[in-house]
Structures are given as structure tokens and as C-alpha cells.
Design an enzyme around this catalytic site. Structure first.
Site, mmCIF file in Angstrom:
data_model
loop_
_atom_site.group_PDB
_atom_site.id
_atom_site.type_symbol
_atom_site.label_atom_id
_atom_site.label_comp_id
_atom_site.label_asym_id
_atom_site.label_seq_id
_atom_site.Cartn_x
_atom_site.Cartn_y
_atom_site.Cartn_z
ATOM 1 N N VAL A 117 38.847 60.087 24.210
ATOM 2 C CA VAL A 117 40.091 59.823 25.332
ATOM 3 C C VAL A 117 41.434 59.213 23.664
ATOM 4 C CG1 VAL A 117 42.238 58.433 26.962
ATOM 5 C CG2 VAL A 117 39.533 59.613 27.585
ATOM 6 N N CYS A 118 41.788 59.695 23.476
ATOM 7 C CA CYS A 118 42.889 58.701 22.576
ATOM 8 C C CYS A 118 41.995 58.884 21.438
ATOM 9 C CB CYS A 118 43.178 57.938 22.710
ATOM 10 S SG CYS A 118 44.786 56.935 21.963
ATOM 11 N N VAL A 119 41.896 58.154 20.653
ATOM 12 C CA VAL A 119 40.826 57.652 19.094
ATOM 13 C C VAL A 119 39.141 57.460 19.434
ATOM 14 C CG1 VAL A 119 42.925 56.511 17.889
ATOM 15 C CG2 VAL A 119 41.318 55.690 19.315
ATOM 16 N N ALA A 170 44.691 63.323 23.326
ATOM 17 C CA ALA A 170 45.071 62.340 21.966
ATOM 18 C C ALA A 170 45.252 61.345 22.004
ATOM 19 C CB ALA A 170 46.448 63.591 21.838
#
Length: 329
Positions: A117-119, A170
Site C-alpha cells: 500500500v502506497c510506499v 499508489a
């Protein structure tokens, strides 16, 4: 826990983004509300110890079990959130704690699929799980990911990417889109759509971009409209017209137009075209059907009509869409 439930482990560590951790379980929790059977998900939060974990928002979260305990279980889905630091010039940098990276490597070996998730993609990359794969992350750290891990094909454009059994998401709120895609893979697009509607969200296609995402239909306020939409879905291949729909609903064409405008904010003809485009998108993403077969199955009847509809709705062609968004297997 029922034996048919999918066991999902979400990682916890100090400084983790709170929404990365709490967003996916919210999506998964709605599954049981939207289905009648006993299947579903069992979500747990795992950390190095059972002590409270302080997230980036300052909110403390309690783990359900330790990493070591999770490593003794068969994991359906391992979800890896991320964390960042911001310097005095507001530059964002993803963090990768070596201890967490080692546990990601260990737990990934127990998991059917892995999702960042995300970074969190930086943790997957540091664990060697993205080598030779296409992946995305938050746009603010995409260059960092590419520079630190040249073996990863970084694409900062999509909302999320699936490369075989590894999924990467992202931005922070894209964790909801990613989670919906996982639900769609497990239980079908119709169930994911119902959950998206509950969340008042768009339903994103796997590997899709925001510019290619179409709003879900607003929830109907009448049984008649629900029945009409079901009728459209079941008869897309037929030569449906506004007159056909009006006859089916036992109303005049003028009244039907008024009902669609009031209920959905669109016209019957526009709704029909949108429904057919959505059906065509599904086939282009998930099958090898020819354009002729897609056009026939979705009610366009000719490839020219299919192409014109795609240009109007998505500003692309069916072939271009398939080349970009065909599911990896």
C-alpha cells in the site's frame, strides 16, 4: 474463524501510515454485509511485539499477533503498508526498516499473494519481491524506488498494478481501490461494485488509471430502477432501445427519460452505452476475445460502433485499452 475465510495479515510498525493500515480492513469488512454466504476475510494486524504501535498520525494501534506467530500460519494475503520521513524542505522519502524487511521476506513465503500500500512498495523492493516486476508507488517516492532498485520497472502512473501474485498500490487512498480489486478477484466484480457503492467510491479496474475509471452508478431509490438496470445487464447483447426499456418498465419513453434523469442523472441511451462500455472493458481486460466478438457480446454489434463508444467514453480505442490494461496472469 471459518475454514473458508481468507486469512489476511496487515503489517504494523512504528511510523506506519494509519490509513494504509485501516483502509483495507474497512473494505474487507463490508464483504460480509454484501454477501449471503459464510465466506469472507479474517484480517489481523501483526507487529514485532504485542506492544501498541504508534502510527504516523500519532494514533496508537494494538496488534493482534506478532510477526513470529503470523509466520506459523498459511497467509492468503500479506498487506504491506509504508512509512515516510519529510525533511525541512518538504521532500518525502520512503523508509525501510531492515527488521521489517526481513519479516516481509519471511511472511511472503507463507502468502498466496502480496500487496503493498502506497510506499509499502519500497519494503517489497528491499525484500527482493519486486525484482523483474512492474510496480507502482506514491508519485512522491517513485524516483527513489527506481533509483534504489533498478531491477524494478517503476510506473508511477497507475493507481495500482498487478504482476502475477504481487500487487502494488499508489497513493494512500488508493489502498481502497487496491482492496476493491482484491475483492473483485476473489468474489467477482459485482460484489466489489456493491462494496464500492457503500464506500461512495469509484470502482477501479485492476491495473487501471484514474482517467480510465468510470463512476459507479448511484444507488437506486426505487425497485423499478434496480430491476431496469438488472434487465439491461442481462440483455446487453440484445438490440435494446429506449422504446424497449420503456415497454419493459410499462411507462412511456418520456416518463422513462424522466426516471433515468431523476434516479441516475443521465439518459437511458447514455446509460445503455456506459453499461456496454463497462462490459466491453471487462472482456478486453480478462479475455482474448476478438473485437468482433466483444462488440457482439456487449451489444455494439459492429467494431466501428464499439470503437466510437470507447473514444467518446474513454478517449482511447479498444485495442489501445487492451494493450495497456490486459490482466497479467
Amino acid at each position: 474463524m471459518s475454514s473458508v475465510e481468507r486469512f489476511i495479515v496487515v503489517l504494523l510498525f512504528d511510523g506506519v501510515d494509519l490509513l494504509d493500515v485501516t483502509g483495507p480492513p474497512e473494505v474487507f469488512a463490508l464483504l460480509r454485509r454484501e454477501t449471503d454466504d459464510a465466506t469472507g476475510y479474517h484480517v489481523v494486524l501483526a507487529a514485532e511485539t504485542m506492544d501498541p504501535v504508534t502510527t504516523s498520525a500519532g494514533v496508537r494501534v494494538l496488534p493482534d499477533l506478532t510477526f513470529r506467530e503470523a509466520a506459523t500460519r498459511a497467509v492468503d494475503t500479506l498487506m504491506v503498508p509504508g512509512s515516510v520521513e519529510v525533511d525541512d524542505r518538504r521532500r518525502v522519502r520512503a523508509l525501510t526498516d531492515p527488521t521489517v524487511v526481513r519479516w516481509v521476506q519471511t511472511l511472503a513465503g507463507r502468502a498466496r499473494r502480496i500487496a503493498s500500500v502506497c510506499v509499502g512498495a519500497h519494503l517489497l523492493a528491499a525484500a527482493g519481491l519486486l525484482d523483474g516486476k512492474r510496480a507502482t508507488t506514491h508519485w512522491s517516492t517513485a524516483q527513489q524506488l527506481a533509483a534504489e532498485h533498478p531491477s524494478v520497472e517503476v510506473d508511477a502512473d497507475p493507481i495500482f498494478i498487478r504482476d502475477h501474485d504481487v500487487w502494488t498500490g499508489a497513493g494512500i487512498t488508493a489502498c481502497l481501490d487496491l482492496s476493491l480489486a482484491l475483492v473483485a478477484e476473489d468474489f467477482g466484480e459485482a460484489v466489489a461494485l456493491r462494496i464500492a457503492r457503500q464506500l461512495v467510491m469509484y470502482l477501479k479496474r485492476p491495473s487501471g488509471q484514474s482517467q480510465f475509471s468510470v463512476p459507479i452508478e448511484p444507488a437506486s431509490t426505487t425497485r423499478r430502477m434496480d430491476e431496469l438496470r438488472h434487465h439491461v445487464t442481462c440483455h446487453l447483447a440484445d438490440r435494446l432501445t429506449v422504446a424497449d426499456l420503456a415497454e419493459h418498465a410499462h411507462v412511456s419513453e418520456r416518463q422513462l427519460t424522466r426516471i433515468f434523469k431523476t434516479e441516475l442523472g443521465t439518459t437511458p441511451a447514455a446509460y445503455l452505452e456506459s453499461a456496454r462500455v463497462e462490459a466491453a472493458r471487462n472482456r478486453l481486460e480478462s479475455t482474448d476475445d476478438t473485437l468482433e466478438r466483444v462488440a457482439t457480446a456487449c451489444g455494439f454489434h459492429t467494431t466501428d460502433t464499439l470503437i466510437r463508444a470507447f473514444r467518446r467514453k474513454l478517449d482511447t480505442t479498444p485495442t489501445e485499452y487492451r494493450n495497456r490494461f490486459r490482466h497479467s496472469t
